[in-house]
Enzyme design. Sequence first.
Site, short mmCIF file in Angstrom:
data_model
loop_
_atom_site.label_atom_id
_atom_site.label_comp_id
_atom_site.label_asym_id
_atom_site.label_seq_id
_atom_site.Cartn_x
_atom_site.Cartn_y
_atom_site.Cartn_z
N GLU A 185 7.33 10.75 16.35
CA GLU A 185 8.05 11.88 15.76
C GLU A 185 8.82 12.67 16.83
O GLU A 185 8.63 13.87 17.02
CB GLU A 185 7.09 12.80 15.01
CG GLU A 185 6.44 12.14 13.81
CD GLU A 185 5.51 13.05 13.03
OE1 GLU A 185 5.27 12.77 11.84
OE2 GLU A 185 5.03 14.05 13.62
N GLU A 214 4.02 6.70 8.25
CA GLU A 214 2.99 7.67 7.89
C GLU A 214 3.30 8.24 6.51
O GLU A 214 4.44 8.53 6.19
CB GLU A 214 2.94 8.85 8.87
CG GLU A 214 2.43 8.56 10.25
CD GLU A 214 2.38 9.83 11.09
OE1 GLU A 214 2.27 10.94 10.51
OE2 GLU A 214 2.47 9.72 12.33
#
Length: 700
Positions: A161, A320
């Site tokens: 991320e 995710e």
Amino acid sequence: MSARRNFEWPELLTADGRGIAFGGDYNPDQWSEDIWDDDIRLMKQAGVNTVALAIFSWDRIQPTEDRWDFGWLDRIIDKLGNAGIVVDLASATATAPLWLYESHPEVLPRDKYGHPVNAGSRQSWSPTSPVFKEYALTLCRKLAERYGTNPYVTAWHMGNEYGWNNREDYSDNALEAFRAWCRRKYGTIDALNQAWGTTFWGQEMNGFDEVLIPRFMGADSMVNPGQKLDFERFGNDMLLDFYKAERDAIAEICPDKPFTTNFMVSTDQCCMDYAAWAKEVNFVSNDHYFHEGESHLDELACSDALMDSLALGKPWYVMEHSTSAVQWKPLNTRKRKGETVRDSLAHVAMGADAINFFQWRASAFGAEAFHSAMVPHAGEDTKLFRQVCELGASLHTLADAGVQGTELAHSDTAILFSAESEWATRSQTLPSMKLNHWHDVRDWYRAFLDAGSRADIVPLAYDWSSYKTVVLPTVLILSAADTQRLADFAAAGGRVVVGYATGLIDEHFHTWLGGYPGAGDGLLRSMLGVRGEEFNILGAEAEGEPGEIRLSSADDSAALDGTTTRLWQNDVNVTGEHAQVLATYAGEEADEWELDGTAAVTRNPYGSGEAYFVGCDLDVADLTKLVRAYLAASSQENADVLHTVRASADATFDFYLPRGKKTVELQGIEGEPVILFQTDREEKPGSYTVRRNGVLVVRR
């Protein structure tokens, strides 16, 4: 501009290497090793075939500067591989060890006030720090040397991320890097002064050593919008450069395995220019977290539509998502019965060939202890784990049926998304600080679904010339080149729909002059057949002022009667000889603002096509009326169902998912059912009853 990397999908440990990847982030270093065998037993029970490993494990791999410990990682990779589970191995740089911060505090990023962003969370490092990069690339090379030929490691997961905690860095390292970035971009200080409009407020610079980053200048001060926009670009580029440096360090040693990193496209997150990032990965990955409420599925599909475009129609990876509630919102709603399976199958319906969760086993401690996981705190004898097992079986069934590798069928409508316009809407210098480009994209997407249609989400920078209709919701920034592309598209027979607050500024945050929307030196105005002089901004800042303005249809359809605008109205004159006014502002509130009878929605022929101007904000219900009347009148789809098609030369799969709470009756469905999740097959051929959060998949 760099070429796009070849598409390459990680193989599984199946006979042919194929299958839908299923698993999650696995953090065995949070647990004693006597738990590992039980983890693998449960993984096999659930049908897990892949895990993302070592994302936050730098301190376990390198406990001190001069000591490395790969033993635990060797052992768990071997255990997983022997159980038929492949590893997407992280570069482990998402969080650095504390000894590095203690030895080199200069690697910490700084906030706009000059304060260090202290260690203890994630990504507490400056992407422009040469010291941090040296340590990070050493780690990458060590991992590549040890695991590059390991048959159980089938992909590389770079970072995690990127930009979550260091998207904007105001350190001295960042300042020097920003000056170098500006020099490369503009060449001369005169060109930079021109781009930033530095004659305003006396900001002219004599050399690149006078370039500043937009640090805090006082509570009531506004940042130069051109400078801030370039700083956003710079932040994106610095993180992308860091990703590429990590990737290339591994690729020099291990060039034959695919690379990815997890994007963040979901409810309120689309913070990077992922159109640029997508070119630098072998397969596109995303972290998606659900939006509570009635638009839960719609938002998921909207985010996934952008992911499908970023992947150029190739399969993509859900790296995710959550089995149930997260822990990082003020109130964290759990998922209802069936939503864990439904959401995952919805991602597959939108083109994903991999379904991973954060995380495998719920943590017993730490900041994310109450984040849901595949194995909850209550263990395997739980409703949640049983849903995980049911999902694993469903994904195996879909893979056996041939879904993997099929591609999502596209719509004939593209809603255009621009990361730079998303950044620009955050500026303090606009007529309203309530603009939100990504939210407006989502509202238009939902409106098409409500009208019984479906749109794609396509980056503005990509090629959208094959579509019949393109929609631009709050695309603040339009360059002359992009405006010409729109004009050429319309002239060739396309339909262009321009929303309010679109085409107001160029790529340097300079306003286009001559009247709104002025993009392309007036080309956009000419295409639309309107010319705006002012914006009317509502917000009830003065007591007694109206909070909304009503619209009235100006054609025979009466489609827009009673629709309302609550934020932004363009005060325009119709200039096109053949332009048609479809709706006007009307009523006492419009009269109060001297807008009564002024055009709100127009249509103008242009070449062989046409251009619509929607000069005000409308909510989803009112946008749906507009879409149904003018943009998707011929649609035959059931608006209560999200229907997508994935196809290859060998097979076609139809996915049907109810969008609301009600049970949906489907008839005339062709093909043989593959998945009947919370769905009943009726006696009448082609008839099904799909209950709330159900999924029907048929092959034809």
